[in-house]
Design a protein around this motif. Sequence first.
Motif, PDB file in Angstrom:
ATOM      1  N   ARG A 191    -141.225   0.176  -9.418  1.00 55.49           N
ATOM      2  CA  ARG A 191    -141.063  -1.041 -10.196  1.00 55.49           C
ATOM      3  C   ARG A 191    -142.201  -1.774 -10.185  1.00 55.49           C
ATOM      4  O   ARG A 191    -143.037  -1.774  -9.271  1.00 55.49           O
ATOM      5  CB  ARG A 191    -140.004  -1.665  -9.474  1.00 55.49           C
TER       6      ARG A 191
ATOM      7  N   THR B  53    -138.941  -0.802 -14.601  1.00 52.47           N
ATOM      8  CA  THR B  53    -138.909   0.349 -13.710  1.00 52.47           C
ATOM      9  C   THR B  53    -139.203   1.613 -14.591  1.00 52.47           C
ATOM     10  O   THR B  53    -139.073   1.815 -15.804  1.00 52.47           O
ATOM     11  CB  THR B  53    -137.312   0.890 -13.491  1.00 52.47           C
TER      12      THR B  53
ATOM     13  N   THR C 179    -133.162   2.263 -18.982  1.00 47.65           N
ATOM     14  CA  THR C 179    -131.931   2.507 -18.587  1.00 47.65           C
ATOM     15  C   THR C 179    -131.668   1.462 -17.380  1.00 47.65           C
ATOM     16  O   THR C 179    -130.582   1.348 -16.918  1.00 47.65           O
ATOM     17  CB  THR C 179    -131.052   3.640 -18.430  1.00 47.65           C
ATOM     18  N   GLN C 180    -132.726   0.984 -16.645  1.00 45.98           N
ATOM     19  CA  GLN C 180    -132.564   0.394 -15.409  1.00 45.98           C
ATOM     20  C   GLN C 180    -133.357  -0.882 -15.791  1.00 45.98           C
ATOM     21  O   GLN C 180    -134.164  -1.249 -16.538  1.00 45.98           O
ATOM     22  CB  GLN C 180    -133.502   1.040 -14.193  1.00 45.98           C
ATOM     23  N   GLY C 181    -132.622  -2.091 -14.816  1.00 47.41           N
ATOM     24  CA  GLY C 181    -133.276  -3.352 -14.677  1.00 47.41           C
ATOM     25  C   GLY C 181    -132.803  -4.385 -15.618  1.00 47.41           C
ATOM     26  O   GLY C 181    -132.062  -3.735 -16.756  1.00 47.41           O
ATOM     27  N   ASP C 182    -133.131  -5.474 -15.956  1.00 46.69           N
ATOM     28  CA  ASP C 182    -132.975  -6.362 -17.051  1.00 46.69           C
ATOM     29  C   ASP C 182    -134.264  -6.875 -17.638  1.00 46.69           C
ATOM     30  O   ASP C 182    -134.980  -7.792 -17.646  1.00 46.69           O
ATOM     31  CB  ASP C 182    -132.447  -7.544 -16.193  1.00 46.69           C
TER      32      ASP C 182
ATOM     33  N   ARG D  89    -128.339  -9.433 -17.413  1.00 47.17           N
ATOM     34  CA  ARG D  89    -127.622  -8.229 -17.022  1.00 47.17           C
ATOM     35  C   ARG D  89    -128.331  -6.762 -16.814  1.00 47.17           C
ATOM     36  O   ARG D  89    -129.338  -6.573 -17.840  1.00 47.17           O
ATOM     37  CB  ARG D  89    -126.467  -7.950 -18.077  1.00 47.17           C
ATOM     38  N   SER D  90    -128.066  -6.094 -15.886  1.00 47.99           N
ATOM     39  CA  SER D  90    -128.610  -4.635 -15.976  1.00 47.99           C
ATOM     40  C   SER D  90    -127.632  -3.690 -16.598  1.00 47.99           C
ATOM     41  O   SER D  90    -126.712  -3.015 -15.809  1.00 47.99           O
ATOM     42  CB  SER D  90    -128.905  -4.068 -14.441  1.00 47.99           C
ATOM     43  N   ASP D  91    -127.591  -3.478 -17.839  1.00 49.76           N
ATOM     44  CA  ASP D  91    -126.485  -2.821 -18.480  1.00 49.76           C
ATOM     45  C   ASP D  91    -126.923  -1.414 -19.125  1.00 49.76           C
ATOM     46  O   ASP D  91    -126.255  -1.168 -19.795  1.00 49.76           O
ATOM     47  CB  ASP D  91    -125.851  -3.630 -19.772  1.00 49.76           C
TER      48      ASP D  91
ATOM     49  N   ARG E 256    -141.809  -9.573 -16.220  1.00 43.86           N
ATOM     50  CA  ARG E 256    -140.614  -8.934 -16.197  1.00 43.86           C
ATOM     51  C   ARG E 256    -140.654  -7.797 -15.357  1.00 43.86           C
ATOM     52  O   ARG E 256    -141.659  -7.126 -15.163  1.00 43.86           O
ATOM     53  CB  ARG E 256    -140.055  -8.355 -17.497  1.00 43.86           C
TER      54      ARG E 256
ATOM     55  N   ASP F 283    -133.088   2.976 -24.851  1.00 42.98           N
ATOM     56  CA  ASP F 283    -132.402   3.686 -23.659  1.00 42.98           C
ATOM     57  C   ASP F 283    -132.921   5.091 -23.330  1.00 42.98           C
ATOM     58  O   ASP F 283    -132.279   5.836 -22.676  1.00 42.98           O
ATOM     59  CB  ASP F 283    -130.779   4.043 -24.152  1.00 42.98           C
TER      60      ASP F 283
ATOM     61  N   THR G 294    -131.832  -1.595 -23.199  1.00 43.45           N
ATOM     62  CA  THR G 294    -132.697  -2.814 -23.496  1.00 43.45           C
ATOM     63  C   THR G 294    -132.473  -3.096 -25.017  1.00 43.45           C
ATOM     64  O   THR G 294    -133.185  -2.302 -25.756  1.00 43.45           O
ATOM     65  CB  THR G 294    -134.072  -2.702 -23.309  1.00 43.45           C
TER      66      THR G 294
END
Length: 648
Positions: free
Chosen positions: A204, A198, A300-303, A309-311, A195, A327, A314
């Motif tokens: 990354r 970040t 808070t970053q990435g999937d 989704r990058s929402d 996976r 978060d 997690t």
Amino acid sequence: MDLAFGDIFQASGSLAISRDERTIKVGDHFMAATGFLVGASGLSAKLSGIAVQNLSLGLALMNPSQVAAGDARSWIALSASVGSVTIHPKDFGLPDGITMEADNLTLQVNQGLGSWGGVDNTEVMDLGVSGQGDTLYNGAITIATGAAAAQTTPIVLDYGAAAGEFVSFVTDATLQIGALVSLSGTLAFTRAGARSVTLDDNRRRSMDLTTIAATNVNVEIGLNVGTDSFVGVDLQQASLGLMLLRDTQGGGSFMALKAAASQLSLEGVAGLELDTQSMLLSLNQGFGTGELAGRVVDFTQGDIDGNGRSDGFTPLTVRGQTLFSLDDKTSRLEADASLNLAIRKPGDAPEVTPLVQGSGNFQLLESNGVLVLAGTNLQAAVHLSDDMKAAVVDGTVMLVLNEGGFALSMSGTAKLPLSGVFGISAFASFGLDLNRTGAALNQSIVVAGETIVMDFAKDYTHFTVGELDATIGDSLALDLADVAMNLSDSAAQLRAGDPLPVIGQSLDQLLDLSSILGVGDYMLHYLQPLLPQSYAPKISDLAPVDYGKVGEPSFRNMLVYLNDVWLKQNLSSGDGLQISKLGGEGFALSFDGEFKRQVNFGLDLASQMNNPCLSGCLPIIRMGEPTHRCRACHKWVTMHAPQVPGLN
């Protein structure tokens, strides 16, 4: 049918095995594939020493229909559920001291197997839905689970490719770790790899991750769990979410945790009760090495969860239910529990009113074989008798629990109603230290930035009380307000007075008496929370009032306010107003100071006060005698407003 794969897997029951040809999607490519679908229901099986009953299974194993040179890839997707299971920890590679009993097990797998061109295959079959219209693709595989297919429920494999490779294991289980922790409820274990993650410095990295999620669990944390001599905290209806991430390039590991409980109680300590209706724990830490040392994951970053989704968060889920959302993007360790505390006399029944009863925010930890519970913002009631109780305001508390008993260190502000005086309470700072563990103690802990120290001898008891103060109350506030209104009116009349003949200046311009009598306006401003709106000061823009820890007007606090914002403007020396006596019968005020302006005429306030308890208060203010000392007292009876000659 009986089915066996050597000594690893043996099963008997109803199975359906069929050859299957279909187009599958792997990565961004579609390909023709051939394989087998296996469905089963009501199986009895043994897997590596783990015995299971009532197994339902849906498995798809696919290979490319046209195999190119160097292509040794295959793909497996699996969904299985078990009615009951007997698990031995050693079969999972768990260490001694851990025991586990489980049932209602669910296993889900989506994996790439083999290699292509010597590179391990990490791509999975896309069994989800993607595209729309003419490009709509639905890769779900439906598998019958027995010969009597019409009487059984098929299993649908519909894992999306965004989740990547994973193995998910969900079970209702009881897990005990040594004699310290016991956990029972629904547990979910998920393993996934490759996976993109970040970090908090925006770098990354590629990481494998393992998640453990639990719901509706009961947790015992303390000493001697699982026995009649258990001492510690019992969490009911708790939820837990844990994610462990391992950097694939050897940069260390990272961890995030969230936990919540709807109810918490203390067990095994006679005379001490603890319970709560909510608790929340959040953790985000990094155990990076080399260039990743000191870093944490930015959730808070990435999937990271692979939902496509990058929402900005997690989620951690169990059987489709999201328990928590990770978060955090910085290092964090925070525990928040609002607890209710009760201390009873040994042998008292639960219905007997406790000696101490209150609530506060707490942290719990285990240290050197004892449990330490420390809290701040303690609000409590101390029951002194059937008709008298004291209140603890904004206190701190520290409890040490062991098999021998408990030790308590409590401090704060104590508030006690004055007997026979309606609406007035005395209060003071206090400290209470008890050691009932049967041994000497030396312990400290930092809670919300405050260090609490416990250094007690065996069977230690110590109580301290600081300077006494008292709230003013509604009734006395009106008496004081009447005096203040008279002073305020007198000051206003002085300020509005006409100039004197010949001199051309008003009396107030000459003597500045309105500044002295203006104390009434400051008193009205201070007492405002206890007064009707008709009692309002005639001076605007007065300094705001800080009512201290008790949050309401009090005697010493009022004098501090008057000395700071009024007397300092009018005195050139002296201590100002002070309380020289405060008790159940009343209070006494004293004044020591020198006014900045000399007074040019006689003014006898004492004779005008019409109160038998006044003695020598500003007896005569005369020219050339600027130093004045006075003393006044009040026996909780009506105080009369002063009469100023020529102004009333």
